[in-house]
Write an enzyme that holds these catalytic residues in place. Structure first.
Site, PDB file in Angstrom:
ATOM      1  CG  ASN A  32      42.358  94.576   9.613  1.00 61.49           C
ATOM      2  OD1 ASN A  32      41.495  95.506   8.511  1.00 61.49           O
ATOM      3  ND2 ASN A  32      42.002  93.613  10.301  1.00 61.49           N
ATOM      4  CG  HIS A  34      40.153  94.196   2.758  1.00 65.88           C
ATOM      5  ND1 HIS A  34      40.805  94.427   1.308  1.00 65.88           N
ATOM      6  CD2 HIS A  34      40.969  95.264   3.045  1.00 65.88           C
ATOM      7  CE1 HIS A  34      41.126  95.620   1.505  1.00 65.88           C
ATOM      8  NE2 HIS A  34      41.661  96.230   2.081  1.00 65.88           N
ATOM      9  CG  HIS A  37      44.966  93.425   1.403  1.00 67.73           C
ATOM     10  ND1 HIS A  37      44.118  93.461   2.080  1.00 67.73           N
ATOM     11  CD2 HIS A  37      46.407  94.261   1.090  1.00 67.73           C
ATOM     12  CE1 HIS A  37      44.208  94.823   2.899  1.00 67.73           C
ATOM     13  NE2 HIS A  37      45.112  95.429   2.516  1.00 67.73           N
ATOM     14  CG  ASP A 152      45.726 102.987  -1.368  1.00 67.04           C
ATOM     15  OD1 ASP A 152      45.300 104.251  -0.854  1.00 67.04           O
ATOM     16  OD2 ASP A 152      45.441 101.918  -0.970  1.00 67.04           O
ATOM     17  CB  SER A 187      39.153 100.510   2.622  1.00 64.59           C
ATOM     18  OG  SER A 187      40.126 101.165   3.686  1.00 64.59           O
TER      19      SER A 187
END
Ligand code: PAF
Length: 282
Positions: A32, A34, A37, A152, A187
């Protein structure tokens, strides 16, 4: 981009690159993807000859009542983004490939102390799941570099300690959090938020920034700042999980003369749990 679903295919392919003297950078993800990434892939492209990314929604890092089943899975869009960003190899294993005997019988990699605080306290076992899957990926890929997002923050510190303690010898790079035009940290879980909740969620970064400014201006009553921040969250209908002013190295509570700090925050907006952080160098 070459896509491998099995560890044996990946192993063979990466051996070929290694024989050619090519360096490898790994970007582990849960998919997933975005813009955050994509920045990790772009960073990795600058660090090594071959970028390997993984997409694996790791069941071991989800608690029993967490969002494993509804975690967004968007493989086609992810493949397009990885290809465009310059990723050479995608490893996308099944759960059976990663945990052939299931989770219960699998060896667990546990990084003590630093895993127990903050997200580790609210999500028992979460960092054992992260450390276990990342150490498997490190062993499967044997990268020279690995790249992670600093949203993170605690995860990055846990992996850094595991890398040192277990002598993986991998060069780790943390990449700054990517934000939307209003400052909300990108996120995959933002996809669960309504427009109104997205607006409310901005309280997290606003409160982190205003607290950091107070510390930079000399305020040292950290307990009072933490309490005030949680009250702000509550006043905006958010449920604070934690808001902690910490030493940046160990993530233990900061004391008044520490110079390298990080504030870690987690809060629920509706049913969605969001995290964010801000570093302070005094
Ligand atoms: O940050 C994530 O997406 C995951 O925790 C990671 C590092 C890919 C391990 O599953």
């Amino acid at each position: 981009m070459i896509i491998c679903h099995q560890a044996s295919e990946l192993h063979q392919l990466l051996n070929t690159y290694r024989r050619e003297g090519k360096s490898i950078a790994l970007v582990p993800t849960m998919g997933n993807l975005h813009r955050g990434h994509v920045r990790l892939i772009e960073k990795a492209v600058g660090l090594a000859d071959i970028v390997v990314s993984s997409i694996f929604v790791n069941p071991m890092q989800f608690g029993r009542h967490e969002d494993l089943d509804k975690y967004p899975r968007t493989p086609d869009a992810d493949i397009e983004k990885l290809t465009a960003a310059g990723c050479a190899v995608l490893f996308a294993p099944s759960v059976k490939e990663m945990y052939p005997l299931g989770l219960v019988e699998h060896t667990v990699v546990s990084v003590p102390a630093i895993s127990a605080r903050h997200c580790g306290a609210s999500r028992p076992g979460h960092f054992d799941g992260v450390a276990t899957v990342v150490s498997k990926l490190f062993n499967l890929v044997k990268p020279d570099h690995a790249v992670f997002g600093l949203k993170d923050y605690q995860q990055f510190k846990v992996i850094r300690k595991m890398n040192a303690d277990m002598c993986f010898g991998i060069q780790l790079t943390g990449v700054a959090t990517e934000r939307d035009e209003n400052g909300l940290a990108l996120s995959s879980r933002n996809g669960y938020l309504s427009a109104a909740e997205k607006h409310t969620a901005l309280t997290i970064i606003q409160t982190l920034r205003s607290t950091a400014a107070q510390i930079e201006n000399g305020m040292r009553d950290f307990a009072a700042l933490e309490q005030a921040a949680k009250s702000v969250f509550e006043s905006r209908q958010m449920r604070p999980d934690y808001f902690s002013i910490c030493r940046a190295d160990t993530l233990a509570p900061a004391s008044a003369d520490d110079k390298q700090l990080v504030i870690l925050a987690a809060a629920y907006v509706g049913t969605t749990r969001l995290i964010d952080n801000i570093e302070i160098n005094l």
